[in-house]
Structure formats: structure tokens, C-alpha cells
Design a protein around this motif. Structure first.
Motif, short mmCIF file in Angstrom:
data_model
loop_
_atom_site.label_atom_id
_atom_site.label_comp_id
_atom_site.label_asym_id
_atom_site.label_seq_id
_atom_site.Cartn_x
_atom_site.Cartn_y
_atom_site.Cartn_z
N ARG A 1 8.32 -5.26 -0.62
CA ARG A 1 9.03 -4.22 -1.38
C ARG A 1 9.42 -4.71 -2.77
O ARG A 1 9.90 -3.94 -3.59
CB ARG A 1 10.29 -3.80 -0.62
CG ARG A 1 10.05 -2.87 0.55
CD ARG A 1 11.33 -2.21 1.00
NE ARG A 1 12.27 -3.16 1.56
CZ ARG A 1 12.39 -3.46 2.83
NH1 ARG A 1 11.61 -2.86 3.70
NH2 ARG A 1 13.28 -4.35 3.26
N GLY A 2 9.22 -5.99 -3.03
CA GLY A 2 9.57 -6.53 -4.34
C GLY A 2 11.03 -6.82 -4.49
O GLY A 2 11.54 -6.89 -5.61
N GLU A 3 11.75 -7.03 -3.39
CA GLU A 3 13.20 -7.31 -3.44
C GLU A 3 13.47 -8.79 -3.70
O GLU A 3 12.70 -9.65 -3.31
CB GLU A 3 13.85 -6.86 -2.13
CG GLU A 3 13.72 -5.36 -1.87
CD GLU A 3 14.30 -4.97 -0.54
OE1 GLU A 3 14.81 -5.85 0.19
OE2 GLU A 3 14.23 -3.77 -0.22
N GLY B 1 -9.40 -4.18 -4.90
CA GLY B 1 -8.75 -4.84 -6.03
C GLY B 1 -8.37 -3.90 -7.14
O GLY B 1 -7.95 -4.34 -8.21
N ALA B 2 -8.50 -2.58 -6.91
CA ALA B 2 -8.15 -1.60 -7.93
C ALA B 2 -6.66 -1.28 -7.93
O ALA B 2 -6.17 -0.61 -8.84
CB ALA B 2 -8.95 -0.31 -7.70
N LEU B 3 -5.94 -1.75 -6.92
CA LEU B 3 -4.51 -1.48 -6.79
C LEU B 3 -3.85 -2.70 -6.17
O LEU B 3 -4.41 -3.32 -5.27
CB LEU B 3 -4.27 -0.26 -5.89
CG LEU B 3 -2.82 0.17 -5.65
CD1 LEU B 3 -2.23 0.80 -6.90
CD2 LEU B 3 -2.75 1.14 -4.47
N ARG C 1 5.59 0.73 -6.03
CA ARG C 1 6.30 1.32 -7.17
C ARG C 1 5.91 2.77 -7.39
O ARG C 1 6.75 3.62 -7.72
CB ARG C 1 6.01 0.51 -8.43
CG ARG C 1 6.83 0.98 -9.64
CD ARG C 1 6.45 0.25 -10.91
NE ARG C 1 5.06 0.45 -11.26
CZ ARG C 1 4.15 -0.52 -11.28
NH1 ARG C 1 4.48 -1.76 -10.96
NH2 ARG C 1 2.90 -0.27 -11.61
N ASP C 2 4.62 3.10 -7.17
CA ASP C 2 4.14 4.45 -7.39
C ASP C 2 4.34 5.37 -6.20
O ASP C 2 3.94 6.54 -6.24
CB ASP C 2 2.64 4.42 -7.75
CG ASP C 2 2.37 3.68 -9.06
OD1 ASP C 2 3.33 3.49 -9.83
OD2 ASP C 2 1.21 3.28 -9.28
N GLY C 3 4.93 4.86 -5.12
CA GLY C 3 5.18 5.69 -3.96
C GLY C 3 3.97 5.91 -3.07
O GLY C 3 4.02 6.76 -2.16
N LEU D 1 1.91 -11.32 -4.94
CA LEU D 1 2.35 -9.93 -5.04
C LEU D 1 2.57 -9.52 -6.49
O LEU D 1 2.28 -8.42 -6.88
CB LEU D 1 3.64 -9.75 -4.23
CG LEU D 1 4.24 -8.35 -4.20
CD1 LEU D 1 3.34 -7.42 -3.42
CD2 LEU D 1 5.64 -8.37 -3.57
N ASP D 2 3.07 -10.44 -7.28
CA ASP D 2 3.35 -10.12 -8.68
C ASP D 2 3.20 -11.40 -9.50
O ASP D 2 2.74 -12.43 -9.00
CB ASP D 2 4.75 -9.52 -8.82
CG ASP D 2 5.81 -10.42 -8.19
OD1 ASP D 2 6.86 -9.89 -7.82
OD2 ASP D 2 5.59 -11.65 -8.10
#
Length: 230
Positions: free
Chosen positions: A228-230, A202-204, A211-213, A137-138
Motif C-alpha cells: 500500500r506504500g505505507e 511491466g506497463a504498470l 495510487r490510481d485505484g 515497489l518504488d
């Protein structure tokens, strides 16, 4: 004098090449799209025909017979009260998932424009989305330990995908995705088709979309929190 009925010769490239041998089995028009549909689990002939707009009944029947002959699919009768015949992928047929995923990634740029004649089904986004969810994810790689069922809600409809440990599609013989809502999803994603296409291409990334909504993630389980990145 009786005549022996000759079986039609199987079309082949007649090349001692792994790629050519593969195309002997799956290179015909519609075959890989039938695989795409059967990755969602056993399907009746009528259901396959409904989700493969443009295929004739004769061609669909012929391709299914070819897939049975080549060991890619099987046909079986469901027990009562259903008493209907369904088609399902064999283990060898399920091994085509990464082939379809790579093909979808390669073809994603061609989806920039939706033509008025284009049919669409929500679950057609499932295979490329599985690929998008199979990586971290990150930078911390949080998704690498995630598993569960993700329900995906588009304006075009709802489908769900199943992630195994490590984010990849599980290889345990069960369907890797399904049409419609999941009975008990571990996370739900709400997004539009363009965002889903960007993920598959793979563009996003999921993290950027959240984060961008552009992606709304709901759910209280571990997978939802990771998304959600929590």
C-alpha cells in the motif's frame, strides 16, 4: 528368431549449442506449459489435463514421460487415504521459472485482445505477476525487504504467490504459487485481469496501480503495508 525392440530415438537438433540442448528437452509443444502447472506443486494427471485445455491425453502422457526421462519431473504415489499418483518438478525443472517468466514478459503484448476461443485460468497470471513483484515497489526499494504470501483476486478466480526475502520467488523447493485462496495470506490484492496483465508486462507498477485505484490491497501485516506504500 527374437527381435530386439528398439526404443524410439529421442528427437534432437544435434547441435553443440546450449540453446539447442535446452530445446531438445523443453522445445516440444506443451512441455513448458506443463512446467507452468507444476510450479504450483504436485499435480495429478487428471488435474493437469483439466488445466491444459486442448492437450490430448496421449500427448500429455508422452510429454510427462519425456520430462521424467530428462530429469525435469518425477512421478510418485501419495500415501493413503489419497493413494493417487502425482507429478512434481525436480530441482532442475524448477529452474525453468525464470525462463517462463521471461517468456511471459515477452509474450505479454499479445494479450491485448482476448479471443472468444481463448481459455483462461486465474493462476495463469501467477508467473508474470511474480516477476512484477520481484522488483522494488518504488524508488526507495521498499519491496526489496518484503516476504510472505500474496493472495490475488480476479474476476476469473483466485490464486496466490509466495515471495521470499527480496521480493523474488523463493528457491527452497516449495511451490512458488498456488491455485485458489491462500490459507493465511500476508496481503490480498483485488484487481482485474487487464491490470494484472499490465503488471506482468511491466506497463504498470504496483505503486501506480494502488495510487490510481486499480489495485486494492487489504491486510494488516508488513507486506500489505509495503504494497500500500505505507
Amino acid at each position: 528368431m527374437s527381435r530386439l525392440r528398439r526404443m524410439p530415438r529421442r528427437r534432437s537438433y544435434d547441435q553443440y549449442c546450449a540453446a539447442a540442448r535446452a530445446l531438445d528437452s523443453v522445445g516440444d509443444r506443451w512441455t513448458l506449459l506443463i512446467v507452468r502447472e507444476l510450479l504450483a506443486g504436485p499435480r495429478r494427471y487428471t488435474d493437469l489435463h483439466a488445466d491444459l485445455p486442448g492437450v490430448s491425453t496421449d500427448v500429455l502422457a508422452s510429454r510427462l514421460k519425456d520430462m521424467e526421462r530428462d530429469g525435469l519431473a518425477t512421478r510418485r504415489r501419495l500415501p493413503p487415504p489419497a493413494a493417487a499418483y502425482v507429478y512434481a518438478l525436480t530441482e532442475r525443472g524448477r529452474q525453468l521459472l525464470p525462463v517462463l517468466a521471461a517468456l511471459a514478459e515477452w509474450g505479454a503484448p499479445a494479450l491485448d485482445e482476448r479471443l472468444p476461443t481463448d481459455a483462461v485460468r486465474a493462476h495463469w497470471f501467477a508467473v508474470p505477476l511474480l516477476r512484477a513483484l520481484s522488483g522494488p515497489l518504488d524508488a526507495a526499494g521498499a519491496l526489496d525487504t518484503a516476504e510472505g504470501v500474496v493472495e490475488v483476486r480476479l474476476d476469473e478466480g483466485v490464486f496466490h504467490v509466495r515471495l521470499g526475502n527480496g521480493g523474488a520467488a523463493p528457491d527452497d523447493g516449495r511451490p512458488v504459487y498456488g491455485d485458489g485462496p491462500a490459507p493465511r495470506p500476508d496481503a490480498c490484492l483485488a484487481l482485474d485481469a487487464d491490470t494484472c496483465r499490465a503488471l506482468g508486462a511491466g506497463a504498470l507498477t504496483v505503486a501506480d496501480g494502488v495510487r490510481d485505484g486499480r489495485i486494492e490491497v487489504t491486510g494488516e501485516g508488513a507486506l500489505a503495508k509495503v504494497l500500500r506504500g505505507e
